[in-house]
Design a protein around this motif. Structure first.
Motif, PDB file in Angstrom:
ATOM      1  N   SER A 574       0.853  -1.187   0.000  1.00 32.76           N
ATOM      2  CA  SER A 574       0.000   0.000   0.000  1.00 32.76           C
ATOM      3  C   SER A 574       0.888   1.235   0.000  1.00 32.76           C
ATOM      4  CB  SER A 574      -0.893  -0.005   1.245  1.00 32.76           C
ATOM      5  OG  SER A 574      -1.536   1.243   1.415  1.00 32.76           O
ATOM      6  N   SER A 724      -6.571  -0.047   6.671  1.00 32.22           N
ATOM      7  CA  SER A 724      -7.489  -0.082   5.530  1.00 32.22           C
ATOM      8  C   SER A 724      -6.984  -1.016   4.445  1.00 32.22           C
ATOM      9  CB  SER A 724      -7.662   1.328   4.946  1.00 32.22           C
ATOM     10  OG  SER A 724      -8.449   1.286   3.781  1.00 32.22           O
ATOM     11  N   ASP A 727      -6.579   0.002   0.574  1.00 31.20           N
ATOM     12  CA  ASP A 727      -5.398   0.638  -0.011  1.00 31.20           C
ATOM     13  C   ASP A 727      -4.401  -0.365  -0.558  1.00 31.20           C
ATOM     14  OD1 ASP A 727      -5.917   3.282   0.123  1.00 31.20           O
ATOM     15  OD2 ASP A 727      -4.872   3.643   2.015  1.00 31.20           O
ATOM     16  N   ASP A 754     -12.955  -2.664   6.891  1.00 32.80           N
ATOM     17  CA  ASP A 754     -12.437  -1.426   6.294  1.00 32.80           C
ATOM     18  C   ASP A 754     -13.202  -0.241   6.881  1.00 32.80           C
ATOM     19  OD1 ASP A 754     -10.566  -0.231   4.688  1.00 32.80           O
ATOM     20  OD2 ASP A 754     -11.900  -0.111   2.958  1.00 32.80           O
ATOM     21  N   LEU A 760      -8.316   6.825  -1.115  1.00 29.86           N
ATOM     22  CA  LEU A 760      -7.081   6.051  -1.157  1.00 29.86           C
ATOM     23  C   LEU A 760      -5.895   6.950  -0.850  1.00 29.86           C
ATOM     24  CD1 LEU A 760      -7.625   3.743  -4.267  1.00 29.86           C
ATOM     25  CD2 LEU A 760      -8.020   3.235  -1.854  1.00 29.86           C
ATOM     26  N   GLU A 761      -4.965   6.427  -0.039  1.00 30.66           N
ATOM     27  CA  GLU A 761      -3.819   7.221   0.381  1.00 30.66           C
ATOM     28  C   GLU A 761      -2.796   7.359  -0.741  1.00 30.66           C
ATOM     29  OE1 GLU A 761      -3.601   6.350   5.162  1.00 30.66           O
ATOM     30  OE2 GLU A 761      -2.542   5.012   3.796  1.00 30.66           O
ATOM     31  N   THR A 762      -2.072   8.443  -0.707  1.00 31.86           N
ATOM     32  CA  THR A 762      -0.956   8.655  -1.615  1.00 31.86           C
ATOM     33  C   THR A 762       0.247   9.101  -0.804  1.00 31.86           C
ATOM     34  OG1 THR A 762      -1.611  10.949  -1.994  1.00 31.86           O
ATOM     35  CG2 THR A 762      -2.435   9.302  -3.563  1.00 31.86           C
TER      36      THR A 762
END
Length: 959
Positions: A574, A724, A727, A754, A760-762
């Motif tokens: 992730s 999560s 991700d 979840d 969604l993480e970046t």
């Protein structure tokens, strides 16, 4: 062989202290090498010789052993064994056995000094991984791995072996250039570990020739030995009746045998009978002690050694006896791991085993890494556990678990035998010839495991403890870090010999209580949540991969392969990692994965989990990196559901134990202190901090940061990073049923809650800016005349497939040219090379690093030579021969990689993360074909900017 039973790997030094090899059964064979081997072995009921192996003797006296084996595909590995090592040198030849090995790569009658390596590299054979050799006390072994599908390469390889056997050139100028390389190899080994070893050897190998014949030799001899001495050693011992040849690979044995007769058969026989003496280490009847100290030692250790004749390994009875020893070591080492988990234990790790470190000598060794300078406590605890076994034996369940581990290992070896590397089988045949190891074949070994393991009694295993406890011939070796006053870092005095002997006597005379352990559950957990669902499925037919989109947002990619009969590799990745961690939680995040692994999982501590998984082939490990969090693992088919369950619990029910945090802190602090005690550790520590440029995410934590971390911080940051599953992309590659992957993914991955799911993480750019301009520093540490240099170029990067390939090709060229200039032409370094890596997130950046060890007196001179190479590569396209060597290396590496599960796992992960078409994995040959010399020059000009670099040199302290 399942694991190497005997440690025989020597380059110039040998690693002995703290080398513990748990005995497992080598799949290797039995034909008498010499009277020294056959005289101590009962000749009844010999283990069968594997009929798949073709063996014979040429008319000139050279023996050969050939085996057809399919993995790696279209590859053949060759070994030339010379039954001569440093122990055969006379006084004026000390170091020449090893020097002769070096000269084999510096020209022969047929191949000039500059031709051999260059020509082989044009065939895709790499110096180091594919072309190499080693010299030990007792033998010298040369290695070539060849592409069998290329007839020219195959024949050239056999011709090279023939030349090494009879026609090394020993050009006087080449000898003089190589002297510097060997001196630098010796210099590179001058450190605390070497000094401690040299203090131990007169005690360990007392009254034997081996104490006077370390393979690296005498540097006065290396620097001055005349050409005649080289020729005398070579002609005396490099003779066909003192050699053997091994070939294993993807060709019929008939073809291999024809090549052996064609190339090695014409070698002329020796004119005089062979008189090869053998040397022994006398055994003692009293306890001996060596306490060696050094201010620069990275850690302190203590060990108990018992010298003995090597266990015979030719009959079924021999095989059964070694299985008994294997059960003993497995059970004792499980206890020692359990003890080391206690932060109050006097050692951080310990183990017992057997080691064949000389031709005719074996050791039973029990060894420990000392915690908090508690030398006598560590020795006492180590000895106590051996005496506890002698007094009370093992619990039945301990031996049951040990049986399970051994049976699992032989089952796995058997089922995956066809995909076992040829090089491993070739090494067994080397030991067969040098030591008399048996080669009955995997089917026979599997039969013997299944026949004997169930019938071995508890009492038989317990009796093995006598090999460590009975008699008066124990050798105690302690290698200790001390301060400037000669005391232990704690301030306590270094224990004297008599105190260590008394500690051993105290353990021997103590009345001990039996070992106890808590009950082991049979399942990881009582229940799992209700399954989720698969929302969609996508196929990528070009690469045989399927993608599943799960109901909690997770993506699953799987590729079924037949590369290994029963192997499944797993990863989950992730974006985010440390880049999304608050500054005050960075150290907690760095410790979190290690603590999670050390604590166990769910309601089970690590010891209970180990017992539950005994005999199962499954592992799972979380990690938090610079810009990703990940989980990796392996499994066999029968344990695949267990793998999924462990992954589920890694997300949903991790365990964080306060006691294990204390243990982890202690180990990390001790590691940091040991690192900073050595000059090389100080050097790497400074380089790491210059590279980090103030960013705590790019360096190891400090002692203060480690000691300040709290358990709740670790739990908090771990759950943040693994909260999560939406991700994550999950990857499975190997020999599974696709429908089983679908079913298990629904049951154990889609069911992961979840609840915290959001966007969604970046990766976030919270990093400090990269260091600007030029940083040049000199570190002065240590008293030995040892130098080291690292030059790190870095700068902005444009991430494209073509640019990535050109960048990698530039690094390949630099690695070759540095070796040629610094090592081969200048004789300035033994270990020299280039490495490169790139970041895409959070900013696109590239790094190229040069590294080499050197004589401190030549620091400025060699630095100028390195920059000459850099200027050459920046301003002139490489000659076409270099371009072809680079392309051949890449083609051969890619060819072999396509049949490896780990290559496909990493490739799928890389392409998915960077949102590239998976079909492009198969387009790599087109990138290779399109590469030009000018492409490399332009890339060098772009990234080798002398105005943007970190340059660090290590020199000794000024006297």
């Amino acid at each position: 062989m399942l694991l190497p039973m005997r440690f025989r790997r020597f380059i110039a030094y040998f690693a002995l202290f703290l080398t513990v090899t748990v005995p497992t059964i080598p799949a290797s064979g039995v034909q008498d090498r010499a009277d020294i081997i056959s005289s101590r072995t009962e000749q009844k009921q010999l283990l069968p010789f594997n009929q798949a192996i073709r063996s014979g003797r040429l008319s000139n006296g050279m023996e050969y052993f050939l085996l057809s084996h399919p993995y790696p595909k279209d590859t053949v590995t060759l070994r030339l064994i010379v039954d001569a090592g440093s122990v055969l040198e006379n006084e004026t030849q000390q170091g020449l056995a090893h020097f002769v090995e070096h000269m084999a790569f510096n020209g022969t009658e047929e191949f000039g000094e500059d031709e051999l390596i260059a020509y082989l590299e044009q065939l895709g054979i790499q110096f180091g991984p594919d072309i190499n050799a080693y010299t030990s006390f007792d033998e010298t072994v040369y290695r070539l791995d060849l592409p069998a599908g290329n007839p020219e390469s195959l024949r050239t390889g056999f011709r090279v072996m023939e030349q090494w056997a009879r026609a090394i050139a020993f050009d006087a100028d080449a000898i003089d250039r190589e002297r510097g390389v060997i001196v630098e190899e010796w210099r590179g080994g001058r450190n605390a570990a070497d000094r401690i070893l040299r203090q131990h050897l007169p005690v360990l190998l007392a009254d034997s020739r081996y104490t006077e014949r370390l393979p690296i030799g005498d540097m006065d001899v290396v620097r001055t030995a005349p050409q005649d001495e080289f020729l005398d050693f070579y002609r005396r011992w490099y003779r066909p009746d003192n050699m053997a040849f091994v070939a294993v690979g993807d060709l019929p044995v008939e073809k291999l045998e024809a090549l052996v007769h064609e190339y090695l058969g014409p070698i002329a026989p020796a004119r005089h009978p062979l008189n090869r003496p053998y040397f022994h280490v006398p055994f003692s009847d009293k306890t001996r002690v060596s306490v060696a100290t050094d201010e620069e030692a990275r850690r302190s250790t203590v060990a108990m050694y018992r010298l003995q004749e090597p266990a015979p390994f030719q009959t079924e009875r021999d095989y059964r006896n070694i299985l008994v020893r294997s059960l003993f070591a497995s059970a004792v080492n499980e206890r020692l791991r359990d003890i080391a988990r206690d932060p109050d234990a006097p050692f951080s790790q310990a183990g017992v085993g057997w080691n064949r470190f000389l031709r005719d000598t074996e050791i039973a060794v029990a060894t420990a890494v000392i915690r908090d300078d508690r030398v006598t406590d560590a020795l006492h605890t180590l000895a106590t556990e051996l005496y506890r076994v002698k007094q009370h034996g093992f619990l039945p369940q301990e031996i049951d678990r040990a049986r399970g581990r051994l049976l699992q290992s032989i089952d796995e070896a058997r089922v995956n035998f066809e995909s076992r590397p040829s090089s491993s089988l070739a090494d067994e045949l080397v030991r067969h010839w040098t030591e008399g190891e048996a080669v009955p074949g995997i089917e026979e070994e599997h039969r013997l495991y299944r026949k004997y393991l169930p019938e071995i009694s508890l009492q038989e295993v317990e009796r093995i403890s006598r090999q460590f406890t009975d008699g008066e011939d124990t050798i105690i070796l302690a290698g200790l870090r001390v301060d400037g006053d000669g005391n232990l870092p704690s301030g306590d005095p270094v224990p004297q010999d008599i105190r260590l002997i008394r500690e051993l006597e105290t353990a021997a005379n103590a009345t001990l209580t039996p070992w106890t352990e808590s009950a082991t559950p049979t399942h990881l957990t009582e229940s799992f949540p209700r399954p989720g669902t698969i929302l969609s499925e996508t196929e990528y037919p070009d690469v045989g991969t399927v993608e599943l989109n799960l109901s909690n947002g997770a993506r699953v990619f799987f590729k079924q392969t037949d590369f290994r009969e029963d192997e499944i590799l797993f990863s989950a990745v992730s974006p985010g990692g440390l880049s999304l961690v608050d500054d005050d939680l960075v150290t907690a995040a760095q410790l979190a994965p290690s603590l999670a692994r050390a604590s166990g999982i769910g309601t089970m501590d690590a010891a209970t989990l180990e017992r539950l998984l005994a005999g199962r082939s499954v592992s799972v490990a979380p990690e938090i990196g610079r810009d990703t969090e990940s989980i990796s693992g392996t499994s066999r088919r029968e344990d695949l559901e267990l793998l999924f369950q462990l992954v589920h619990l890694t997300f949903s029910n991790p365990r964080f134990d306060e006691v294990q945090l204390e243990n982890l802190r202690s180990g990390m602090v001790q590691s940091i202190q040991g690192r900073l005690a050595s000059p090389q550790g100080q050097f790497s520590h400074r380089l790491e901090n210059l590279f980090a440029a103030g960013d705590s995410r790019l360096r190891a934590p400090t002692v203060q940061e480690i000691e300040g971390v709290q358990l709740d911080q670790i739990a908090e940051v771990y759950r943040q990073r693994f909260s999560s599953p939406g991700d994550f992309a999950f990857f499975f590659v190997g020999s599974f049923d696709p429908d089983e992957i679908r079913s298990l993914a629904v049951q154990y991955l889609a069911s992961i809650s979840d609840a915290d799911a959001g966007p969604l993480e970046t990766v976030t750019d919270v990093h400090a800016p990269r260091p600007e301009g030029t940083i040049e520093e000199v570190i002065r540490a240590g008293t030995d005349p040892v130098g080291q240099t690292v030059i790190l170029f870095h700068g902005p990067y444009e991430w494209t497939r073509k640019q990535n390939h050109r960048f990698n090709s530039l690094v390949d060229l630099l690695d070759i040219r540095l070796r040629e200039r610094i090592r081969e032409q200048e004789g300035g370094s033994y270990s020299v090379g280039a490495a490169g890596w790139r970041w895409r997130y959070p900013q696109e950046w590239a790094f190229i690093q040069f590294y080499y060890g050197m004589d401190p007196q030549r620091g400025d001179e060699l630095l100028k030579t390195v920059f000459d190479v850099i200027d050459e590569v920046r301003t002139h396209p490489p000659d076409e021969t270099y371009l072809e060597r680079i392309k051949a290396r890449q083609r051969e590496s890619y060819r072999q990689s396509l049949r490896q599960n780990n290559y496909w796992l990493s490739s799928l992960q890389f392409f998915v993360r960077h949102q590239r078409d998976l079909a492009d994995i198969l387009d790599y040959p087109n990138l290779i074909d399109s590469l030009t010399a000018e492409d490399i020059r332009v890339t060098a000009e772009q990234f080798l900017n002398p105005e943007r670099r970190i340059q660090l040199m290590l020199l000794p302290q000024e006297q």
